[in-house]
Write a protein that holds these residues in place. Structure first.
Motif, mmCIF file in Angstrom:
data_model
loop_
_atom_site.group_PDB
_atom_site.id
_atom_site.type_symbol
_atom_site.label_atom_id
_atom_site.label_comp_id
_atom_site.label_asym_id
_atom_site.label_seq_id
_atom_site.Cartn_x
_atom_site.Cartn_y
_atom_site.Cartn_z
ATOM 1 N N MET A 45 0.833 -1.203 0.000
ATOM 2 C CA MET A 45 0.000 0.000 0.000
ATOM 3 C C MET A 45 0.865 1.249 0.000
ATOM 4 O O MET A 45 1.881 1.311 0.690
ATOM 5 C CB MET A 45 -0.929 0.021 1.211
ATOM 6 N N LEU A 46 0.413 2.250 -0.753
ATOM 7 C CA LEU A 46 1.077 3.542 -0.830
ATOM 8 C C LEU A 46 0.238 4.565 -0.077
ATOM 9 O O LEU A 46 -0.980 4.626 -0.243
ATOM 10 C CB LEU A 46 1.230 3.958 -2.296
ATOM 11 N N ARG A 47 0.916 5.378 0.763
ATOM 12 C CA ARG A 47 0.206 6.352 1.588
ATOM 13 C C ARG A 47 0.901 7.711 1.536
ATOM 14 O O ARG A 47 2.098 7.808 1.307
ATOM 15 C CB ARG A 47 0.162 5.885 3.053
ATOM 16 N N GLU A 48 0.107 8.743 1.785
ATOM 17 C CA GLU A 48 0.650 10.068 2.030
ATOM 18 C C GLU A 48 1.425 10.045 3.343
ATOM 19 O O GLU A 48 1.260 9.135 4.166
ATOM 20 C CB GLU A 48 -0.481 11.099 2.125
ATOM 21 N N TRP A 49 2.231 11.087 3.583
ATOM 22 C CA TRP A 49 2.978 11.152 4.831
ATOM 23 C C TRP A 49 2.056 11.254 6.043
ATOM 24 O O TRP A 49 2.436 10.908 7.167
ATOM 25 C CB TRP A 49 3.941 12.337 4.807
ATOM 26 N N GLY A 51 -0.450 9.383 6.449
ATOM 27 C CA GLY A 51 -1.048 8.067 6.648
ATOM 28 C C GLY A 51 -2.232 7.810 5.758
ATOM 29 O O GLY A 51 -2.742 6.678 5.698
ATOM 30 N N ASP A 52 -2.715 8.842 5.050
ATOM 31 C CA ASP A 52 -3.873 8.669 4.175
ATOM 32 C C ASP A 52 -3.526 7.747 3.011
ATOM 33 O O ASP A 52 -2.488 7.898 2.358
ATOM 34 C CB ASP A 52 -4.353 10.022 3.639
ATOM 35 N N TRP A 53 -4.434 6.846 2.731
ATOM 36 C CA TRP A 53 -4.240 5.845 1.680
ATOM 37 C C TRP A 53 -4.294 6.488 0.305
ATOM 38 O O TRP A 53 -5.171 7.299 0.015
ATOM 39 C CB TRP A 53 -5.329 4.785 1.816
ATOM 40 N N ILE A 54 -3.326 6.137 -0.545
ATOM 41 C CA ILE A 54 -3.314 6.579 -1.940
ATOM 42 C C ILE A 54 -3.766 5.456 -2.852
ATOM 43 O O ILE A 54 -4.611 5.644 -3.733
ATOM 44 C CB ILE A 54 -1.909 7.057 -2.369
ATOM 45 N N GLY A 55 -3.199 4.270 -2.658
ATOM 46 C CA GLY A 55 -3.553 3.154 -3.522
ATOM 47 C C GLY A 55 -2.887 1.869 -3.075
ATOM 48 O O GLY A 55 -2.006 1.854 -2.211
ATOM 49 N N THR A 56 -3.333 0.775 -3.683
ATOM 50 C CA THR A 56 -2.816 -0.562 -3.386
ATOM 51 C C THR A 56 -2.295 -1.182 -4.672
ATOM 52 O O THR A 56 -2.957 -1.106 -5.718
ATOM 53 C CB THR A 56 -3.924 -1.453 -2.794
#
Length: 319
Positions: A45-49, A51-56
């Motif tokens: 998973m990719l997240r903003e700094w 912690g908000d989810w960007i994508g999987t």
């Protein structure tokens, strides 16, 4: 008297199985950075700094043990128990390349120029894949035979243009030159290496082995290595990238995140996870650190609890 605010983490849910590895990107031009997580659910998973989810990244068919971002965050590379390493476009989520192996891929890294990746794992082999020629056979980094280590390769990192570094369960840390495909330096530990991370801002490798944590010059030099013996076996350790006066650890033997002074003194013990802590990592600005656990969660902790900066208002609640 004003008491020190209690450290209360932001909890980043989403994974369904144990979190195996965490990696922050370098600081970007706009002052932000990204976080990528690996998990036994097979879905990095990719997240903003924040912690908000960007994508999987969807495509692996087994546990993912390691995922790292390119310096510009445009690419991610992952290694999995499905015997593959994959390179991803972080904007579209598309898998650009998939490189087959003969066993579990435990660790991966991408070169700063985005031209190559390095992989290691259960085969004890360190491979270099050329992203400009993805169909070509990989180069093997070895001195004799085909294996780089006498045990599982637990971690690989990439330093500068030409220097991958590998760490193995055989207790060996090895520096390689991709131009000659030969080892250029090594360092031995008394026991298996559990983790190795590259702290680019400090030009240090942070290595855990048994109860020891070692802070090693990233490139072989005459500079001294700073090593400490703790009262427990850390699973992972990360050095503060700016102050260099403290480091954070996780442990497989309890559910706590610990903060130590650089001399080894325990500063704080943070409770919140509900399972052993597999991985920890400081953000590139040193303002937060992340921990990943057997409980399937990622927790983001403020280095200075209660501090207000950027999008973090110091009011997050943990679970």
């Amino acid at each position: 008297m004003t008491s020190q605010p209690k450290a209360v983490p932001l909890v980043a849910p989403g994974h369904t199985r144990p979190v195996t590895h965490l990696s922050f990107s370098p600081l970007q031009a706009d002052g932000t950075y990204l976080l990528v997580s690996s998990c036994k659910d097979g879905n990095p998973m990719l997240r903003e700094w924040t912690g908000d989810w960007i994508g999987t990244f969807l495509g692996h068919k087994g546990a993912v043990w390691s995922t790292k971002l390119s310096p510009d965050t445009s690419r991610a590379v992952s290694g999995s128990a499905d015997f593959t390493a994959k390179v991803w476009d972080t904007y579209s989520g598309e898998a650009l390349c998939s490189f087959p192996h003969n066993h579990i891929v435990r660790t991966v890294a991408i070169s700063p120029t985005l031209s190559h990746i390095v992989t290691g794992g259960q085969e004890k082999i360190v491979r270099i894949f050329n992203l400009g020629r993805p169909d070509a056979d990989p180069d093997l980094l070895c001195d004799t035979g085909t294996t780089a280590h006498n045990g599982t390769v637990k971690s690989v990192v990439w330093i500068g243009d030409h220097t991958p570094v590998s760490a193995g369960e055989d207790g060996m840390l090895k520096w390689w030159d991709i131009r000659t495909r030969k080892q250029v330096a090594s360092l031995s530990f008394q026991g298996p290496i559990a983790s190795m991370e590259y702290s680019a801002p400090t030009s240090r490798l942070v290595v855990t082995s048994g109860k020891s944590v070692a802070f090693i010059p990233a490139l072989p030099t005459a500079a001294p290595t700073h090593s400490l013996t703790l009262s427990y076996q850390p699973s992972s350790a990360s050095l503060h990238p700016i102050r260099q006066d403290r480091f954070v650890t996780g442990s497989m033997n309890d559910e706590w995140v610990r903060i130590h002074s650089i001399d080894g003194e325990e500063r704080d013990v943070l409770k919140g996870h509900h399972g052993p802590v597999h991985c920890v990592e400081f953000s590139p600005d040193g303002e937060i650190y992340a921990s990943g656990s057997e409980d399937g969660t990622i927790r983001l902790w403020q280095t200075t609890p209660g501090k207000t900066y950027g999008l973090w208002q110091g009011t997050a609640s943990g679970s």
